[in-house]
Enzyme design. Structure first.
Site, short mmCIF file in Angstrom:
data_model
loop_
_atom_site.label_atom_id
_atom_site.label_comp_id
_atom_site.label_asym_id
_atom_site.label_seq_id
_atom_site.Cartn_x
_atom_site.Cartn_y
_atom_site.Cartn_z
N HIS A 67 3.53 0.45 6.75
CA HIS A 67 2.89 1.23 5.71
C HIS A 67 2.90 2.74 5.97
O HIS A 67 2.54 3.51 5.09
CB HIS A 67 1.43 0.77 5.52
CG HIS A 67 1.31 -0.57 4.88
ND1 HIS A 67 1.13 -1.71 5.62
CD2 HIS A 67 1.36 -0.97 3.59
CE1 HIS A 67 1.04 -2.77 4.81
NE2 HIS A 67 1.18 -2.35 3.57
N GLU A 127 -0.13 -3.97 12.43
CA GLU A 127 -0.41 -2.74 11.70
C GLU A 127 -1.32 -3.08 10.52
O GLU A 127 -1.46 -4.24 10.14
CB GLU A 127 0.88 -2.05 11.23
CG GLU A 127 1.74 -2.87 10.27
CD GLU A 127 1.29 -2.78 8.82
OE1 GLU A 127 0.86 -1.69 8.39
OE2 GLU A 127 1.38 -3.80 8.12
N SER A 150 4.18 -5.42 4.95
CA SER A 150 2.94 -5.79 4.28
C SER A 150 2.86 -7.32 4.20
O SER A 150 3.17 -8.00 5.18
CB SER A 150 2.85 -5.13 2.90
OG SER A 150 1.54 -5.17 2.39
#
Length: 308
Positions: free
Chosen positions: A276, A209, A110
């Site tokens: 994630h 991502e 993240s």
């Protein structure tokens, strides 16, 4: 060639820090307990439990916690509790000279990938897009732990990034390229374009991502990277999942890949489990890798850690 941090062994001390948004104490304590059951000791940053709105202390406080872990000779690995907003705010306060002199494993995903790429670009350090402290719990699948410990506690090389058997990796544009791995969370890198910590994709294999963004926003971010030259500069592209990303105007993630990513013409692999998603591979930022989309293989060519 980037520096590989020393290998992680059972009995080693892991430094726990909160570098972005706060995490509830119960989740932090669960992660610390799980690490203890796996044979690791832990030391906590001063602001691990701090909550100041959507941040865990000031930028300077969170940066100081990270630097304290790099300076602590007993700490062998640094593990953030979570990502969340605010990680970019600590970057101007880091001492990359100290970091270069004290290489350590750093893992996360993240917004933490902003830090991981800065560690590579400014500290010449290999780090891992892999587990956070919040992932150390009873619900985490064995695949995630296996990937994490293969990268942090073995010298396995080459190491192919392989999804769980039921989830195929999909090669979209054929090619065979080699380069250092950069990337991570799409939103985070768009946020840092035009700053001193802008991601350098020249000759690199770019991993992307995303999570919890509608497709029109994902398109906006991808197009921003395109206009910024990041796709033109890179050698190849690896796309992870877009978890909990809703279609917009009937456009799905799959359609966006077909309409936007494939025409870029770069060697392209999609559907790689990472970050994630429920299943999380361990991808070393800064390590040399080969993306072979002729034979559908994404292979890390060097160990992520050293025997130092």
């Amino acid at each position: 060639m980037a520096v590989r941090p020393p290998i992680l062994k059972r009995g080693d001390t892991i430094g726990i820090v909160t570098l972005g948004s706060p995490l509830v104490p119960a989740r932090i304590n669960e992660g610390i307990k799980t690490l203890g059951s796996l044979g690791f000791k832990t030391v906590l940053g001063k602001n691990v439990y701090t909550t100041t709105g959507f941040l865990a202390g000031t930028d300077q406080q969170r940066a100081a916690d990270l630097m304290a872990m790099f300076s602590n000779k007993t700490v062998k690995m640094i593990l953030p509790t979570r990502g969340g907003v605010g990680v970019a705010g600590i970057l101007p306060y880091l001492n990359f000279s100290v970091i270069r002199q004290n290489p350590k494993i750093v893992s996360g995903y993240s917004d933490i990938t902003i830090l991981l790429n800065a560690l590579y670009q400014y500290g010449n350090l290999i780090s891992l897009q892999s587990l956070l402290l919040l992932d150390f719990n009873l619900e985490t699948p064995a695949y995630n732990y296996d990937q994490f410990f293969l990268a942090t506690s073995t010298f396995q090389s080459p190491r192919q990034i392989v999804n769980p058997p039921s989830i195929p990796q999909i090669s979209r544009v054929r090619g065979n390229v080699t380069g250092e791995v950069v990337g991570g969370n799409l939103t985070s890198f768009v946020d840092n374009l035009g700053t001193p910590f802008e991601i350098n994709t020249t000759g690199k294999i770019l991993v992307i991502e995303e999570t919890h963004e509608p497709m029109n926003t994902v398109y906006r971010y991808l197009n921003h990277l395109k206009i910024a030259g990041k796709f033109a500069d890179c050698a190849g592209i690896v796309m992870g999942e877009c978890t909990s990303c809703e279609p917009a105007y009937a456009v799905t993630y799959e359609q966006l890949i077909k309409d936007f990513m494939i025409p870029l013409g770069k060697p392209l692999m999609t559907n790689v489990t990472t970050a994630h998603g429920y299943y999380k591979s361990a991808i070393p930022i800064g390590a040399r890798a080969r993306l072979d989309t002729v034979n559908n293989k994404f292979t890390i060519l060097e160990p992520s850690v050293s025997n130092a």
